[in-house]
Design an enzyme around this catalytic site. Sequence first.
Site: not given
Length: 429
Positions: A182, A185, A198, A241, A390
Amino acid sequence: MARKILVEKLSWGWGQESFRPVCYRHQVFQINIRDRNHIDKLKGLSNMQNSTLTFWNLPTTPGHPVNVVVPPASLELVKSFLKSHGFEYSVSIKDLQALFDKQIEEMKFNRRKEKRDGNFNYEAYHSLDQLYHEMANIASKYSKVVKLLNIGNSFEKRPLYVMKFSTGKNKRPAIWLNYGIHAREWITQATGIWTARKIASDFYGNKPKITSILNKMDIFLMPVANPDGYVYSQTKDPSWRKNRSRRKLKKCVGVDLNRNWDVAFSSLVPIKEKTTSDDPCSEIYHGPKPHSEVEVQSVANFIVKHGNFKSLIDFHSFSQLLMYPYGYINNKPPNFAELDKLGRDAAKALHSLFGTKYRVGSIYKTLYPVSGAFIDWAYIKGIKYTFTFEMRDTGKHGFLLPADQILPTAQETWLALEVIMEHVKDHLY
Protein backbone atom coordinates in the site's frame (compact mmCIF):
# COMPACT_ATOMS: atom_id res chain seq x y z
CA MET A 1 28.66 0.96 -13.82
CA ALA A 2 26.54 -2.06 -12.84
CA ARG A 3 25.27 -0.18 -9.84
CA LYS A 4 24.20 2.77 -11.97
CA ILE A 5 22.21 0.47 -14.26
CA LEU A 6 20.25 -0.83 -11.28
CA VAL A 7 19.21 2.63 -10.13
CA GLU A 8 16.02 3.96 -11.62
CA LYS A 9 16.24 7.57 -12.73
CA LEU A 10 13.20 9.39 -11.38
CA SER A 11 12.56 13.03 -10.69
CA TRP A 12 10.95 14.04 -7.45
CA GLY A 13 8.25 15.99 -9.24
CA TRP A 14 8.21 18.56 -6.45
CA GLY A 15 8.25 21.60 -8.71
CA GLN A 16 5.25 23.90 -8.81
CA GLU A 17 4.31 22.55 -12.22
CA SER A 18 3.90 18.94 -11.06
CA PHE A 19 2.79 19.12 -7.44
CA ARG A 20 -0.87 19.59 -6.65
CA PRO A 21 -1.75 20.14 -3.00
CA VAL A 22 -4.66 17.70 -2.76
CA CYS A 23 -5.11 17.90 1.02
CA TYR A 24 -4.85 21.64 1.72
CA ARG A 25 -6.46 22.41 5.10
CA HIS A 26 -7.75 18.84 5.39
CA GLN A 27 -8.00 17.63 8.99
CA VAL A 28 -7.82 14.14 10.45
CA PHE A 29 -10.49 13.27 13.01
CA GLN A 30 -9.91 10.39 15.42
CA ILE A 31 -13.41 9.15 16.25
CA ASN A 32 -14.16 6.82 19.14
CA ILE A 33 -16.42 3.86 18.35
CA ARG A 34 -18.73 2.88 21.21
CA ASP A 35 -20.93 0.19 19.64
CA ARG A 36 -22.29 -1.34 16.43
CA ASN A 37 -24.70 1.57 16.05
CA HIS A 38 -21.71 3.92 15.88
CA ILE A 39 -20.19 1.77 13.16
CA ASP A 40 -23.37 1.90 11.10
CA LYS A 41 -23.67 5.67 11.57
CA LEU A 42 -20.11 6.24 10.34
CA LYS A 43 -20.79 4.16 7.26
CA GLY A 44 -23.81 6.36 6.65
CA LEU A 45 -21.60 9.42 7.01
CA SER A 46 -19.28 8.07 4.34
CA ASN A 47 -22.19 7.58 1.94
CA MET A 48 -23.66 10.99 2.73
CA GLN A 49 -20.42 12.69 1.80
CA ASN A 50 -20.22 10.90 -1.56
CA SER A 51 -16.74 9.58 -0.80
CA THR A 52 -15.20 13.00 -0.07
CA LEU A 53 -14.08 11.55 3.26
CA THR A 54 -11.07 9.24 3.36
CA PHE A 55 -11.21 6.58 6.06
CA TRP A 56 -7.63 5.73 7.04
CA ASN A 57 -9.00 2.70 8.86
CA LEU A 58 -12.48 1.30 8.58
CA PRO A 59 -15.20 1.40 11.27
CA THR A 60 -15.58 -2.29 12.09
CA THR A 61 -14.80 -2.87 15.78
CA PRO A 62 -16.27 -1.16 18.86
CA GLY A 63 -13.58 0.24 21.13
CA HIS A 64 -11.09 0.95 18.36
CA PRO A 65 -10.94 4.53 17.02
CA VAL A 66 -11.44 5.38 13.36
CA ASN A 67 -9.27 7.99 11.66
CA VAL A 68 -10.98 10.03 8.95
CA VAL A 69 -9.55 12.67 6.62
CA VAL A 70 -12.07 15.51 6.35
CA PRO A 71 -11.81 18.18 3.60
CA PRO A 72 -12.39 21.80 4.63
CA ALA A 73 -15.75 22.07 2.89
CA SER A 74 -17.10 19.22 5.03
CA LEU A 75 -15.66 20.16 8.43
CA GLU A 76 -18.74 21.80 9.92
CA LEU A 77 -21.10 19.20 8.50
CA VAL A 78 -19.04 16.34 9.91
CA LYS A 79 -18.67 18.02 13.31
CA SER A 80 -22.45 18.54 13.44
CA PHE A 81 -23.05 14.93 12.46
CA LEU A 82 -20.71 13.58 15.13
CA LYS A 83 -22.18 15.80 17.84
CA SER A 84 -25.77 14.94 16.99
CA HIS A 85 -25.05 11.21 17.15
CA GLY A 86 -23.08 11.29 20.39
CA PHE A 87 -19.60 10.57 19.03
CA GLU A 88 -16.49 11.52 20.98
CA TYR A 89 -13.66 12.66 18.70
CA SER A 90 -10.47 14.68 18.57
CA VAL A 91 -8.59 16.41 15.76
CA SER A 92 -5.36 14.43 15.54
CA ILE A 93 -3.98 16.38 12.56
CA LYS A 94 -5.09 19.98 12.07
CA ASP A 95 -3.60 20.49 8.60
CA LEU A 96 -2.71 17.35 6.67
CA GLN A 97 -1.07 19.29 3.85
CA ALA A 98 1.20 21.17 6.25
CA LEU A 99 2.33 17.91 7.83
CA PHE A 100 2.91 16.35 4.41
CA ASP A 101 4.86 19.41 3.26
CA LYS A 102 7.00 19.24 6.39
CA GLN A 103 7.90 15.62 5.70
CA ILE A 104 8.70 16.37 2.06
CA GLU A 105 10.96 19.26 3.09
CA GLU A 106 12.73 16.98 5.54
CA MET A 107 13.22 14.44 2.76
CA LYS A 108 14.62 17.05 0.40
CA PHE A 109 17.01 18.30 3.10
CA ASN A 110 18.09 14.74 3.82
CA ARG A 111 18.60 14.08 0.11
CA ARG A 112 21.00 17.01 -0.17
CA LYS A 113 22.84 15.91 2.99
CA GLU A 114 23.19 12.32 1.78
CA LYS A 115 24.48 13.54 -1.57
CA ARG A 116 27.05 15.68 0.20
CA ASP A 117 28.11 13.11 2.80
CA GLY A 118 27.70 9.94 0.76
CA ASN A 119 25.86 8.11 3.56
CA PHE A 120 22.33 6.69 3.52
CA ASN A 121 20.29 7.89 6.51
CA TYR A 122 18.12 5.07 7.81
CA GLU A 123 16.29 7.50 10.08
CA ALA A 124 14.71 9.39 7.18
CA TYR A 125 12.11 8.72 4.49
CA HIS A 126 13.37 8.39 0.92
CA SER A 127 12.22 8.59 -2.65
CA LEU A 128 11.97 5.44 -4.76
CA ASP A 129 15.22 6.12 -6.60
CA GLN A 130 17.06 6.57 -3.29
CA LEU A 131 15.68 3.27 -2.00
CA TYR A 132 16.67 1.47 -5.19
CA HIS A 133 20.11 3.08 -4.99
CA GLU A 134 20.59 1.80 -1.44
CA MET A 135 19.38 -1.68 -2.39
CA ALA A 136 22.12 -1.76 -5.01
CA ASN A 137 24.65 -0.49 -2.46
CA ILE A 138 23.76 -3.25 0.00
CA ALA A 139 23.98 -5.91 -2.72
CA SER A 140 27.39 -4.59 -3.73
CA LYS A 141 28.82 -4.22 -0.22
CA TYR A 142 27.55 -7.60 1.03
CA SER A 143 27.83 -9.50 -2.24
CA LYS A 144 28.65 -12.86 -0.61
CA VAL A 145 25.17 -13.07 0.84
CA VAL A 146 22.98 -10.59 -1.11
CA LYS A 147 21.75 -10.55 -4.69
CA LEU A 148 19.42 -7.99 -6.23
CA LEU A 149 16.79 -9.60 -8.44
CA ASN A 150 14.47 -7.93 -10.93
CA ILE A 151 11.29 -10.03 -11.04
CA GLY A 152 9.35 -7.82 -13.47
CA ASN A 153 8.10 -4.30 -14.06
CA SER A 154 5.21 -2.31 -12.63
CA PHE A 155 2.31 -0.94 -14.67
CA GLU A 156 4.32 2.27 -15.26
CA LYS A 157 7.40 0.18 -16.15
CA ARG A 158 9.37 0.64 -12.95
CA PRO A 159 11.48 -2.38 -11.97
CA LEU A 160 10.21 -4.68 -9.22
CA TYR A 161 13.28 -5.45 -7.14
CA VAL A 162 13.68 -8.24 -4.61
CA MET A 163 16.74 -8.78 -2.41
CA LYS A 164 17.82 -12.40 -1.97
CA PHE A 165 19.84 -13.31 1.12
CA SER A 166 21.41 -16.76 0.75
CA THR A 167 24.44 -18.84 1.68
CA GLY A 168 23.51 -21.96 -0.28
CA LYS A 169 22.08 -23.39 -3.47
CA ASN A 170 18.90 -22.39 -5.26
CA LYS A 171 15.43 -23.20 -3.97
CA ARG A 172 16.35 -23.88 -0.39
CA PRO A 173 13.51 -23.38 2.12
CA ALA A 174 12.71 -19.68 2.06
CA ILE A 175 10.96 -16.76 3.75
CA TRP A 176 9.32 -13.88 1.85
CA LEU A 177 9.27 -10.43 3.50
CA ASN A 178 6.95 -7.95 1.79
CA TYR A 179 6.84 -4.17 2.33
CA GLY A 180 4.96 -1.28 0.75
CA ILE A 181 2.08 -3.04 -1.01
CA HIS A 182 0.00 0.00 0.00
CA ALA A 183 1.64 3.18 -1.27
CA ARG A 184 0.92 5.56 1.60
CA GLU A 185 2.36 3.33 4.33
CA TRP A 186 5.83 4.90 4.18
CA ILE A 187 7.02 3.38 7.44
CA THR A 188 6.90 -0.03 5.75
CA GLN A 189 9.29 0.84 2.93
CA ALA A 190 11.60 2.57 5.43
CA THR A 191 11.53 -0.47 7.72
CA GLY A 192 12.12 -2.76 4.76
CA ILE A 193 15.37 -1.11 3.67
CA TRP A 194 16.62 -0.97 7.29
CA THR A 195 15.82 -4.67 7.68
CA ALA A 196 17.72 -5.51 4.50
CA ARG A 197 20.82 -3.79 5.84
CA LYS A 198 20.33 -5.44 9.24
CA ILE A 199 20.20 -8.95 7.79
CA ALA A 200 23.34 -8.43 5.71
CA SER A 201 25.40 -6.64 8.36
CA ASP A 202 24.43 -9.10 11.11
CA PHE A 203 25.47 -12.03 8.93
CA TYR A 204 28.80 -10.40 8.06
CA GLY A 205 29.23 -9.70 11.77
CA ASN A 206 28.65 -13.39 12.59
CA LYS A 207 25.59 -12.68 14.72
CA PRO A 208 24.37 -16.15 15.76
CA LYS A 209 20.62 -15.78 15.13
CA ILE A 210 20.70 -14.57 11.54
CA THR A 211 23.69 -16.80 10.76
CA SER A 212 21.82 -19.91 11.90
CA ILE A 213 18.76 -18.86 9.85
CA LEU A 214 20.72 -18.22 6.66
CA ASN A 215 22.67 -21.44 7.08
CA LYS A 216 19.38 -23.32 6.62
CA MET A 217 17.11 -20.94 4.68
CA ASP A 218 17.02 -18.10 2.18
CA ILE A 219 15.30 -14.76 2.78
CA PHE A 220 13.66 -12.84 -0.06
CA LEU A 221 12.89 -9.22 0.85
CA MET A 222 10.85 -6.82 -1.31
CA PRO A 223 11.17 -3.29 0.13
CA VAL A 224 8.74 -1.63 -2.35
CA ALA A 225 5.97 -3.88 -3.65
CA ASN A 226 4.04 -0.97 -5.20
CA PRO A 227 6.59 1.44 -6.72
CA ASP A 228 4.15 3.42 -8.90
CA GLY A 229 1.83 4.11 -5.99
CA TYR A 230 4.76 5.00 -3.74
CA VAL A 231 5.99 7.66 -6.18
CA TYR A 232 2.48 9.06 -6.54
CA SER A 233 2.01 9.24 -2.76
CA GLN A 234 5.15 11.35 -2.45
CA THR A 235 4.53 13.66 -5.39
CA LYS A 236 0.74 14.04 -5.61
CA ASP A 237 -1.39 12.55 -2.86
CA PRO A 238 -0.06 11.32 0.53
CA SER A 239 -3.26 9.32 1.10
CA TRP A 240 -2.88 7.26 -2.09
CA ARG A 241 -3.19 3.51 -1.40
CA LYS A 242 -3.53 1.65 -4.72
CA ASN A 243 -1.22 1.03 -7.65
CA ARG A 244 -1.52 3.24 -10.76
CA SER A 245 -2.97 0.89 -13.38
CA ARG A 246 -5.37 2.31 -15.95
CA ARG A 247 -8.00 0.65 -18.08
CA LYS A 248 -9.88 1.67 -21.19
CA LEU A 249 -13.20 3.42 -20.60
CA LYS A 250 -12.48 3.71 -16.86
CA LYS A 251 -12.05 7.21 -15.43
CA CYS A 252 -10.56 6.04 -12.13
CA VAL A 253 -7.04 4.78 -11.57
CA GLY A 254 -5.56 1.95 -9.56
CA VAL A 255 -6.27 -1.34 -7.82
CA ASP A 256 -5.79 -2.28 -4.16
CA LEU A 257 -3.00 -4.84 -4.51
CA ASN A 258 -3.98 -6.49 -1.23
CA ARG A 259 -7.44 -7.33 -2.60
CA ASN A 260 -6.26 -8.70 -5.96
CA TRP A 261 -4.98 -12.14 -4.94
CA ASP A 262 -6.68 -15.32 -6.08
CA VAL A 263 -8.28 -16.29 -2.79
CA ALA A 264 -12.00 -15.74 -2.17
CA PHE A 265 -11.66 -12.96 -4.76
CA SER A 266 -14.45 -10.34 -4.48
CA SER A 267 -16.43 -12.70 -2.21
CA LEU A 268 -16.94 -10.07 0.48
CA VAL A 269 -18.28 -7.32 -1.81
CA PRO A 270 -21.94 -7.96 -0.85
CA ILE A 271 -21.41 -7.96 2.92
CA LYS A 272 -22.16 -5.03 5.16
CA GLU A 273 -18.56 -4.34 6.24
CA LYS A 274 -17.48 -3.26 2.72
CA THR A 275 -13.77 -4.01 3.05
CA THR A 276 -13.40 -4.69 -0.66
CA SER A 277 -15.16 -3.13 -3.61
CA ASP A 278 -16.03 -3.67 -7.27
CA ASP A 279 -16.09 0.11 -7.81
CA PRO A 280 -12.93 1.20 -9.72
CA CYS A 281 -13.08 4.57 -7.95
CA SER A 282 -12.90 2.98 -4.49
CA GLU A 283 -9.54 2.83 -2.73
CA ILE A 284 -10.30 -0.82 -1.91
CA TYR A 285 -11.15 -1.78 -5.53
CA HIS A 286 -10.17 -5.42 -6.03
CA GLY A 287 -9.55 -5.17 -9.76
CA PRO A 288 -11.37 -6.79 -12.70
CA LYS A 289 -10.12 -10.32 -11.94
CA PRO A 290 -7.65 -12.17 -9.68
CA HIS A 291 -4.00 -11.33 -10.42
CA SER A 292 -5.05 -8.71 -12.97
CA GLU A 293 -2.23 -6.45 -11.72
CA VAL A 294 1.28 -6.99 -12.99
CA GLU A 295 2.73 -6.28 -9.54
CA VAL A 296 0.70 -9.19 -8.12
CA GLN A 297 1.38 -11.44 -11.11
CA SER A 298 5.13 -10.96 -10.82
CA VAL A 299 5.29 -11.87 -7.12
CA ALA A 300 2.83 -14.78 -7.44
CA ASN A 301 4.70 -16.26 -10.39
CA PHE A 302 8.03 -16.00 -8.58
CA ILE A 303 6.72 -17.65 -5.40
CA VAL A 304 4.95 -20.48 -7.24
CA LYS A 305 7.93 -21.14 -9.51
CA HIS A 306 10.28 -21.23 -6.53
CA GLY A 307 8.04 -23.75 -4.83
CA ASN A 308 9.75 -23.95 -1.44
CA PHE A 309 8.60 -20.96 0.60
CA LYS A 310 7.84 -21.83 4.21
CA SER A 311 6.90 -18.38 5.53
CA LEU A 312 5.50 -15.14 4.13
CA ILE A 313 5.20 -11.93 6.14
CA ASP A 314 3.48 -8.81 4.81
CA PHE A 315 4.16 -5.46 6.54
CA HIS A 316 1.63 -2.64 6.73
CA SER A 317 0.73 0.37 8.85
CA PHE A 318 -0.96 1.43 11.02
CA SER A 319 -2.73 -0.02 14.13
CA GLN A 320 -0.09 -2.14 15.92
CA LEU A 321 -1.49 -5.57 15.07
CA LEU A 322 0.11 -8.93 14.35
CA MET A 323 -2.26 -11.17 12.42
CA TYR A 324 -2.47 -14.58 10.78
CA PRO A 325 -5.09 -16.21 8.46
CA TYR A 326 -7.84 -16.13 7.69
CA GLY A 327 -9.14 -12.80 6.46
CA TYR A 328 -12.02 -13.96 4.28
CA ILE A 329 -13.70 -16.39 6.68
CA ASN A 330 -14.21 -16.59 10.44
CA ASN A 331 -12.55 -20.01 10.74
CA LYS A 332 -9.39 -21.09 12.51
CA PRO A 333 -6.56 -22.30 10.25
CA PRO A 334 -5.37 -25.89 10.80
CA ASN A 335 -2.25 -24.76 12.70
CA PHE A 336 -4.11 -22.06 14.62
CA ALA A 337 -2.60 -22.88 18.02
CA GLU A 338 0.94 -22.73 16.64
CA LEU A 339 0.37 -19.48 14.74
CA ASP A 340 -1.35 -17.84 17.69
CA LYS A 341 1.42 -18.77 20.14
CA LEU A 342 4.12 -17.74 17.67
CA GLY A 343 2.39 -14.41 17.08
CA ARG A 344 2.13 -13.75 20.81
CA ASP A 345 5.77 -14.69 21.37
CA ALA A 346 6.77 -12.31 18.58
CA ALA A 347 4.61 -9.49 19.99
CA LYS A 348 6.16 -10.05 23.43
CA ALA A 349 9.66 -9.71 21.96
CA LEU A 350 8.60 -6.52 20.14
CA HIS A 351 7.13 -5.09 23.34
CA SER A 352 10.36 -5.75 25.28
CA LEU A 353 12.30 -2.96 23.54
CA PHE A 354 10.15 0.17 23.86
CA GLY A 355 6.91 -1.10 25.41
CA THR A 356 4.90 -0.93 22.15
CA LYS A 357 1.73 -3.00 22.49
CA TYR A 358 0.37 -5.15 19.68
CA ARG A 359 -2.89 -7.07 19.48
CA VAL A 360 -2.59 -10.60 18.05
CA GLY A 361 -5.20 -12.66 16.22
CA SER A 362 -6.71 -13.58 12.87
CA ILE A 363 -7.26 -10.87 10.28
CA TYR A 364 -11.00 -11.53 10.33
CA LYS A 365 -11.38 -11.04 14.08
CA THR A 366 -8.59 -8.58 14.83
CA LEU A 367 -8.99 -6.17 11.90
CA TYR A 368 -11.97 -6.89 9.63
CA PRO A 369 -13.06 -9.38 6.96
CA VAL A 370 -10.82 -9.18 3.89
CA SER A 371 -10.97 -11.14 0.63
CA GLY A 372 -8.18 -11.39 -1.92
CA ALA A 373 -5.41 -10.77 0.65
CA PHE A 374 -1.77 -11.71 0.07
CA ILE A 375 -1.20 -13.84 3.18
CA ASP A 376 -4.43 -15.80 2.69
CA TRP A 377 -3.35 -16.63 -0.86
CA ALA A 378 0.06 -17.73 0.44
CA TYR A 379 -1.52 -19.86 3.15
CA ILE A 380 -3.81 -21.78 0.79
CA LYS A 381 -0.78 -22.32 -1.45
CA GLY A 382 0.76 -24.29 1.40
CA ILE A 383 2.96 -21.63 3.01
CA LYS A 384 2.37 -22.54 6.63
CA TYR A 385 3.75 -19.53 8.53
CA THR A 386 2.04 -16.43 7.17
CA PHE A 387 1.60 -13.18 9.10
CA THR A 388 0.64 -9.56 8.58
CA PHE A 389 2.13 -6.77 10.69
CA GLU A 390 0.29 -3.47 11.06
CA MET A 391 3.10 -1.33 12.47
CA ARG A 392 3.08 2.01 14.35
CA ASP A 393 1.12 3.90 15.37
CA THR A 394 -2.51 3.64 16.54
CA GLY A 395 -3.71 6.74 14.72
CA LYS A 396 -2.12 9.86 16.22
CA HIS A 397 0.02 10.37 13.13
CA GLY A 398 -1.52 7.67 10.94
CA PHE A 399 0.32 7.18 7.66
CA LEU A 400 2.48 10.28 8.20
CA LEU A 401 4.48 8.79 11.04
CA PRO A 402 7.33 11.19 11.97
CA ALA A 403 10.75 10.18 10.71
CA ASP A 404 12.12 10.02 14.25
CA GLN A 405 9.96 6.90 14.73
CA ILE A 406 11.49 4.99 11.80
CA LEU A 407 14.43 3.56 13.70
CA PRO A 408 12.52 2.46 16.84
CA THR A 409 9.78 0.96 14.67
CA ALA A 410 12.32 -1.00 12.62
CA GLN A 411 14.27 -2.12 15.68
CA GLU A 412 11.28 -3.40 17.63
CA THR A 413 9.80 -5.09 14.55
CA TRP A 414 13.12 -6.84 13.97
CA LEU A 415 12.87 -8.54 17.37
CA ALA A 416 9.46 -9.95 16.45
CA LEU A 417 10.70 -10.97 13.01
CA GLU A 418 13.64 -12.84 14.53
CA VAL A 419 11.28 -14.87 16.71
CA ILE A 420 9.19 -15.88 13.70
CA MET A 421 12.14 -16.68 11.45
CA GLU A 422 13.86 -18.78 14.12
CA HIS A 423 10.68 -20.78 14.67
CA VAL A 424 10.30 -21.39 10.92
CA LYS A 425 13.95 -22.49 10.72
CA ASP A 426 13.41 -24.96 13.55
CA HIS A 427 10.10 -26.31 12.16
CA LEU A 428 10.73 -26.89 8.47
CA TYR A 429 8.23 -29.11 6.74
